[in-house]
Write an enzyme that holds these catalytic residues in place. Structure first.
Site, PDB file in Angstrom:
ATOM      1  N   GLU A 213     -48.400 -64.287   3.214  1.00 54.51           N
ATOM      2  CA  GLU A 213     -46.980 -64.392   3.551  1.00 54.51           C
ATOM      3  C   GLU A 213     -46.114 -63.277   2.982  1.00 54.51           C
ATOM      4  OE1 GLU A 213     -44.960 -67.992   2.276  1.00 54.51           O
ATOM      5  OE2 GLU A 213     -43.456 -67.687   3.827  1.00 54.51           O
ATOM      6  N   ASP A 214     -45.174 -62.863   3.805  1.00 49.85           N
ATOM      7  CA  ASP A 214     -44.050 -62.019   3.380  1.00 49.85           C
ATOM      8  C   ASP A 214     -42.904 -63.008   3.163  1.00 49.85           C
ATOM      9  OD1 ASP A 214     -42.099 -60.149   2.989  1.00 49.85           O
ATOM     10  OD2 ASP A 214     -42.166 -59.314   5.018  1.00 49.85           O
TER      11      ASP A 214
END
Ligand SMILES: *[C@@H]1O[C@H](CO)[C@@H](O)[C@H](O)[C@H]1NC(C)=O
Length: 279
Positions: A213-214
């Site tokens: 995830e960003d």
């Protein structure tokens, strides 16, 4: 075998949560020895908003059984079950992200990898655990383990040994939609932590995820670093009726940045293995 050394009540630690009812206890072992839990610190962090963000899920068929979807912050695999047979367990091994700086993007940069239940179709709650790695302007990186029961609580686990590239496993088992057990291991360092949690936000059991995830912090979406391939292995989920599902037929989620470019790609290898790559 596990001695409950200390039990935390969230209200005594966290002031930003309104609910204040979630509570948890932790035990840990390293190479078979009990770890003194008073050496471990659960540092509350604001909810990271790990549920899926825009662009809205767009699904198109790819291979026979797989579909591809696009996300503004997720990259990985998302498997689905029905509300009548909810997911009660999710498991996976993955490597703690190992980062290098992306040029033309300000430091620090980040990537998180985690395993969880809900947060995609069921946006009201997400129980998850994983590792976030940060790379600073000098290229130095550090990794830390965390767990979160969104939207209620998020904790960095100071004292759980983890370095970029380590093999981590996460095993989440719910005993009800609001309680469960999270087991985080660092396979490389012989470390295992068991968290027993109750009074969490109500899960639906609709989704199981294995994600890079960003993520979002209080200031917005963090800068995504370039990362070595993150492999997820032994990915599996179990439903309340005991049905075992892997990632065959899961949505393989690709992270698309604001300009529409693929910022992170995932591809399935078999029912229990896939890889997430940084272009
Ligand atoms: C995950 O934890 C559950 C509950 O403790 C256990 O029954 C299951 O075997 C574990 N899964 C794996 C793959 O270790």
């Amino acid at each position: 075998m596990w001695s409950i050394v200390r039990s935390f009540l969230v209200t005594s630690l966290v002031t930003w949560t309104a609910a204040g009812e979630l509570s948890f206890s932790a035990t840990a072992q390293q190479r078979g020895e009990d770890v003194d839990i008073s050496d471990i610190e659960f540092v509350p962090i604001p909810p990271r908003q790990h549920h899926e963000h825009a662009p809205p899920l767009r699904v198109r068929p790819r291979a026979e059984r797989d579909s591809v979807s696009y996300s503004g912050n997720w990259c990985g695999a998302s498997q689905h079950s029905t509300l009548s047979d909810p997911i009660t367990n999710v498991f996976g091994y993955f490597t703690a992200p190992s980062l290098t700086l992306r040029s033309n993007v300000p430091a620090p940069q980040f990537a998180a990898a985690w395993v969880g239940i809900d947060g995609a179709s069921c946006k009201q709650a997400l129980l998850q655990a994983g590792v976030t790695t940060i790379v600073n302007s000098n290229g130095g990186q550090s990794a830390s383990a965390w767990w979160e029961w969104y939207p209620d609580s998020a904790y960095t686990i100071n004292g759980l040994p983890v370095k970029a590239g380590d093999w981590i496993s996460v095993n989440i088992t719910t005993s009800s939609p609001t309680s469960g057990k999270v087991v985080i291991t660092n396979a490389q360092r012989g470390y295992m932590m068991v968290l027993t949690i109750s009074n969490g936000p109500r899960l639906c059991g609709q989704d199981a995820e294995w994600i890079v995830e960003d993520f979002y912090d209080a200031k917005g979406q963090v800068a995504l670093a370039k990362f070595s391939d993150v492999w997820f292995e032994e990915t599996a989920a179990v439903t309340s009726r005991g049905r075992r599902i892997g990632i065959n037929g899961a949505a393989m989620v690709q992270l698309q940045d604001i300009d529409g470019a693929i910022a992170c790609a995932s591809s399935r290898y078999d029912d229990s293995t896939f890889v997430v790559s940084s272009p």
